[in-house]
Scaffold this motif. Structure first.
Motif, mmCIF file in Angstrom:
data_model
loop_
_atom_site.group_PDB
_atom_site.id
_atom_site.type_symbol
_atom_site.label_atom_id
_atom_site.label_comp_id
_atom_site.label_asym_id
_atom_site.label_seq_id
_atom_site.Cartn_x
_atom_site.Cartn_y
_atom_site.Cartn_z
ATOM 1 N N THR A 128 42.261 70.816 29.606
ATOM 2 C CA THR A 128 41.737 72.144 29.977
ATOM 3 C C THR A 128 40.508 72.538 29.179
ATOM 4 O O THR A 128 39.842 73.517 29.527
ATOM 5 C CB THR A 128 42.818 73.220 29.785
ATOM 6 O OG1 THR A 128 43.282 73.212 28.422
ATOM 7 C CG2 THR A 128 43.974 73.007 30.734
ATOM 8 N N ILE A 164 39.111 72.875 36.704
ATOM 9 C CA ILE A 164 40.400 73.560 36.618
ATOM 10 C C ILE A 164 40.213 75.062 36.815
ATOM 11 O O ILE A 164 40.981 75.718 37.515
ATOM 12 C CB ILE A 164 41.077 73.251 35.275
ATOM 13 C CG1 ILE A 164 41.459 71.777 35.207
ATOM 14 C CG2 ILE A 164 42.297 74.144 35.060
ATOM 15 C CD1 ILE A 164 41.895 71.321 33.838
ATOM 16 N N LEU A 205 36.146 68.773 33.135
ATOM 17 C CA LEU A 205 37.424 69.120 33.737
ATOM 18 C C LEU A 205 37.701 70.620 33.656
ATOM 19 O O LEU A 205 38.324 71.186 34.554
ATOM 20 C CB LEU A 205 38.544 68.339 33.046
ATOM 21 C CG LEU A 205 38.542 66.827 33.276
ATOM 22 C CD1 LEU A 205 39.627 66.167 32.430
ATOM 23 C CD2 LEU A 205 38.778 66.523 34.753
ATOM 24 N N ARG A 206 37.260 71.245 32.581
ATOM 25 C CA ARG A 206 37.540 72.665 32.402
ATOM 26 C C ARG A 206 36.996 73.496 33.566
ATOM 27 O O ARG A 206 37.666 74.378 34.082
ATOM 28 C CB ARG A 206 36.938 73.149 31.085
ATOM 29 C CG ARG A 206 37.214 74.623 30.787
ATOM 30 C CD ARG A 206 36.649 75.013 29.437
ATOM 31 N NE ARG A 206 35.197 74.991 29.410
ATOM 32 C CZ ARG A 206 34.435 76.021 29.826
ATOM 33 N NH1 ARG A 206 34.997 77.103 30.302
ATOM 34 N NH2 ARG A 206 33.118 75.934 29.767
ATOM 35 N N SER A 208 47.684 80.978 39.549
ATOM 36 C CA SER A 208 47.457 80.405 38.215
ATOM 37 C C SER A 208 47.843 81.404 37.133
ATOM 38 O O SER A 208 48.787 81.169 36.369
ATOM 39 C CB SER A 208 45.991 79.985 38.073
ATOM 40 O OG SER A 208 45.121 81.098 38.253
#
Length: 964
Positions: A680, A689, A685-686, A658
């Motif tokens: 993001t 991720i 979701l953050r 990443s």
């Protein structure tokens, strides 16, 4: 990497000890940390000497009582014990097959201070600079100040009877020690001090008997000079010396007792200082002048020869100080203290006139503290300059601190120089505490062949006789350890050597305290770190290591152990040590593990070693050691090299994919920036991720720009109007994809200064993130592609301005070492400029608009280490602003490091060490400048109100008449 190492074969396998049982019992008994793992043993295998012995294990006590419990367990198992301070000993005192007590992580407290009596009680692990920092508010300090003052501990200073330049005024450590709380191996705990107070009846009677029987021998055998450090302090038992048990134990190198606490006498900090530097034709003439200077009672009197200054100049050490030296080829530095500056200056001038009148010396007087500090830095840079002289043979300690009567110093140095010539040794330099007759030098001993080692033994034996003939001491500062203990018989004679043995038996009848040092010593040519069978593994590498003969083994053996990386303030090196106080997370500790990896005795898996990987894991790759380390250890490069091989053919940590591939992901993300930013930064979701990418969920991911700098830059077509010609503005990943406004600001500044600004016509990258994550084959491919794209720029010699310091550092440093011999790589290194460098070199007549106000600046670590910040400071100052360039160390984010899961606490601790307190203390209207993307990101995350900017933004705003 396979097979048993040569060192293992040559030394033979020691009888296997029941270490598992010892470790288990210690773990049960000790509240601190018990470490018998290979990595810990490797990190403590050596000090700053020529010797190397793997310890049995390491105990990190939380309290003195913890150390008592550890020694009790060792006593039950008949294990030897070594009490260790900063690990900077030059004579091998800290190398032993023993259980090592490391006091520095927890036992570093100032326990009691009495300003009225000028006394302080401390634990042994407190570093000298740290203690003096606490004492400063009371205008007090510890008298002795060794050159390793940033890292040497009070316990270590007591063990070695340390001195330093200030000993001219305040004496050795023995003169500062008032009382000691000590523990014998048999478990007797006591406070000892002046007289026999605190001693058991048996110890008191034994010491009194020893003093009575050997009094005459002590009086006749001990040289009457200011710098006698060799041998035990039996003279402290004489009635005319007050019979002080505490002073007897100072300098005993952990061979008699373990020091638990110490009470020290302090001295006032001088109100004023003046420094006179006297220039002479050679070092012998300078030494001849010492008695004449001493008549004026300087507080310090140091000497350095022309070779030291030449070496410092060639290595760009203390350059400002060198420029301020008066004419000559050797110098004396005499400091005078006073209650007022006028008084100190008057004393200095009196000496200067008198010495010049009789010797014709050149001279300069300095009473500005900043200039004085620069000049003292020249003296303290001695070890760094002399260890690896350019074009010469590597030098070693082993005969580096002999002392003679100061009035005989000149003649001694002449005879010593003749002895060096006789053995075909050329001293790298002669320097030291000339006012007390103590001479430092490093000599190019050959410690890798049988003949060379035999020659080393013969030389130091002759040197010992020479010093004794002059009425001197084998050691004037660093102690005996293993380097000189075998030679003590030459200095003291049989009777006093017998007394040493009896004293050892009184306190340590089982010979379990640091055995083999001072009494019944190990051979001075035994246990050498190199030796005649030294044959480290020589792996193929991606980096070329040109400064180390293109050999990784030499790079891994570069550290000389002085421990500057263990300093607690100032400079950049070493942020992870400051956060953890762990030896293996210092530059020195990591270097030890890499050395042991190549030896193969205790670190046996080569590139696959988990011990080395774990030690390197908390290396921020800040490159601070590249500039701050006295011998230029470059741990960031070593880490990248190791990671490349460690993960070859294996699945890497998620962050390597990443964060390591962020240039690619950033290019893709900016094509749909609003959507990517929304995803993001969405709360649920953050975290998903972040977890998938190996990122700590507490980190907020940077927001991608809606349009890249390279998409919105238009440039100026009128080349003819550019008075200073063309310049290529490098669109680094971070400027281009995250903060394109910085690129536009830089273009505006360059245009205003008379440059025609261009950018590459294709996507380019420096490969930084692939390098930092050890993906070196990929980084090489990317850099080769970049060189092909930049070929026309390189052929025409057009400057390449790089706004991101870490990217500029890649071109200056990593690129020519990864692609060594590629002429375009070397051209790009030579053509790379920061914004400030370009303006200073190509547009010196241009000045930025005046903006005034105040600005606080956090230099990026790579900027500090590779590019240097002087021209940037001058550019910002030219705006009329009051510029405060912080000496706050690393911000702690350091590229991918602070984002990676498992690094958050260390990353924040680095920022809280000095940076964030400094920013919180600034006035609200003070602008914050940080050219590094990592620095700005860390500041915004932890202190969002600071609103950091790139210097280009500040300058561009001034051109427009706006606030940044």
């Amino acid at each position: 990497m396979t097979a048993v190492s040569d060192h293992q074969r040559r030394s033979g396998q020691r009888t296997r000890l029941p270490l598992d049982a010892v470790a288990a019992d210690l773990t049960s008994a000790v509240a601190g940390e018990v470490r018998f793992d290979p990595g810990s043993r490797a990190a403590y295998s050596t000090d700053a000497s020529n010797y190397r012995v793997l310890p049995l294990g390491v105990v990190v006590p939380r309290t003195p009582e913890d150390a008592m419990a550890a020694i009790a367990v060792c006593r039950e198992h008949d294990m030897p014990v070594l009490s260790r301070g900063g690990g900077t000993s030059l004579a091998g005192q800290c190398c032993n097959a023993a259980v090592v007590l490391d006091w520095t992580k927890y036992c570093h407290r100032m326990l009691d201070l009495d300003p009225d009596t000028r006394t302080v009680v401390v634990e042994p692990g407190i570093a000298l600079d740290a203690l003096n920092h606490e004492l400063r508010s009371h205008d007090l300090m510890v008298g002795p100040k060794p050159s390793t003052h940033v890292s040497c501990t009070i316990g270590g200073m007591i063990g070695n009877n340390s001195c330093g330049s200030t000993a001219q005024a305040y004496g050795k450590m023995v003169d500062s020690v008032r009382r000691l709380e000590v523990l014998t191996y048999d478990g007797t705990r006591m406070w000892v001090g002046p007289g026999p107070e605190g001693l058991t009846d048996q110890l008191r009677d034994s010491l009194c008997d020893l003093a009575d029987r050997y009094a005459d021998d002590i009086r006749t055998s001990y040289p009457d000079i200011p710098r006698r450090v060799s041998g035990y302090n039996l003279d402290s038992l004489l009635p005319e010396r007050g019979f002080s048990t505490a002073k007897l134990l100072v300098g005993s190198e952990s061979t008699l007792v373990t020091v638990l606490r110490a009470e020290l006498e302090l001295v006032p900090i001088p109100a004023a200082k003046a420094l006179v530097v006297l220039g002479f034709s050679d070092v012998f003439t300078a030494a001849d002048a010492v008695p004449r200077v001493l008549r004026h009672h300087p507080a310090a009197l140091e000497g350095l020869d022309g070779r030291l200054v030449q070496l410092e100049h060639s290595r760009h050490l203390a350059e400002q100080a060198i420029q301020r030296l008066p004419d000559g080829n050797a110098w004396l530095m005499a400091q005078f203290d006073g209650d007022t500056q006028d008084g100190a200056d008057a004393a200095a001038r009196d000496m200067m006139r008198a010495v010049q009148r009789h010797t014709g010396a050149t001279a300069t007087l300095v009473d500005d503290p900043e200039r004085e500090a620069d000049l003292w830095s020249a003296r303290e840079a001695g070890l760094g300059a002399t260890a690896y002289p350019p074009g010469g043979r590597d030098t070693h300690e082993g005969w580096e601190d002999a002392a003679v009567p100061p009035e005989r110093l000149g003649d001694y140095l002449r005879d010593f120089e003749r002895l060096l010539q006789r053995f075909d040794y050329e001293s790298s330099s002669l320097y030291g505490h000339f006012g007390q007759g103590c001479v430092h030098t490093r000599i190019p001993f050959d410690l890798r062949t049988a003949d060379g080692i035999a020659r080393y033994r013969e030389f130091v034996t002759h040197s010992a006789h020479l010093v004794v003939d002059y009425g001197g001491s084998l050691s004037g500062e660093h102690g005996d350890g293993q380097s000189r203990a075998e030679l003590l018989r030459i200095m003291f004679g049989e009777r006093v050597i017998d007394a040493f043995g009896e004293l050892k038996h009184v306190f340590d009848p089982r010979n379990r305290m640091n055995p083999g040092k001072i009494v019944q010593p190990r051979p001075l040519d035994g246990d050498l770190r190199e030796g005649s069978a030294y044959r480290p593994w020589e792996p193929a590498t991606h980096f070329s290591f040109p400064a180390d003969d293109f050999r990784f083994s030499r790079a891994a053996n570069r550290c000389v152990g002085v421990g500057k990386c263990r300093g607690e303030s100032g400079g950049v090196m070493c942020p992870s040590y400051r956060a953890t106080r762990e030896e293996e997370h210092s530059t020195r500790g990591r270097a030890r593990l890499l050395f042991e990896m190549l030896e193969g005795d205790v670190i046996t898996e080569g590139w696959r070693s988990t011990e080395v990987r774990d030690a390197l894991d908390l290396c921020l790759a800040c490159k601070g050691c590249r500039s701050d380390c006295p011998v230029d250890v470059d741990m960031a490069t070593y880490k990248a090299e190791f990671l490349s091989h460690h993960y070859h053919g294996r699945v890497r940590p998620p962050a390597h994919y990443s964060m390591g591939w962020i240039p690619l992901w950033a290019r893709l993300a900016t094509t749909a920036a609003p959507i990517v930013n929304a995803v993001t930064h969405a709360p649920g979701l953050r975290r998903m991720i972040a977890r998938a990418g190996g990122v700590d969920p507490r980190r907020e991911l940077p927001r991608f720009a809606r349009a890249r700098f390279t998409e919105t830059f238009t440039g100026d077509e009128d080349l003819a109007a550019a008075s200073h010609g063309r310049v290529l503005l490098w669109p680094d990943t971070f400027t281009n994809n995250f903060e394109p406004a910085i690129g536009h600001a830089a273009a505006e500044v360059l245009t205003a200064a008379g440059f025609h600004v261009e950018i590459p016509d294709r996507t380019v990258c420096c490969g930084l993130t692939w390098i930092s994550t050890g993906q070196l084959p990929t980084a090489r491919r990317i850099l080769k592609r970049t060189l092909r794209i930049l070929e026309p720029v390189l052929r025409e010699g057009i400057p390449v301005v790089v706004l991101e310091p870490s990217c500029a550092a890649v071109f200056r440093s990593d690129l020519p070492e990864l692609l060594h011999g590629d002429e375009d790589a070397h051209r790009l290194a030579g053509q790379t400029r920061t914004l400030a460098e370009l303006l200073a070199e190509r547009a010196p007549e241009w000045s930025p608009p005046l903006i005034g106000g105040s600005t606080v600046v956090q230099p990026h670590c790579h900027h500090h280490a590779i590019l240097h910040f002087d021209q940037d400071r001058e550019l910002l100052a030219a705006t009329g602003a009051e510029v405060d360039v912080l000496d706050a160390g690393c911000c702690g984010l350091a590229g991918n490091f602070g984002f990676e899961r498992g690094h958050y606490e260390v990353s924040v601790a680095c920022a809280e060490d000095a940076l964030l307190p400094a920013l919180r203390a600034r006035s609200p209207e003070t602008a914050v400048v940080a050219d590094g993307f990592s620095c700005r990101t860390q500041i915004r995350h932890l202190l969002p109100e600071a609103r950091p900017h790139h210097a280009a933004e500040l300058l561009a705003a001034a051109i427009r008449g706006e606030s940044p």
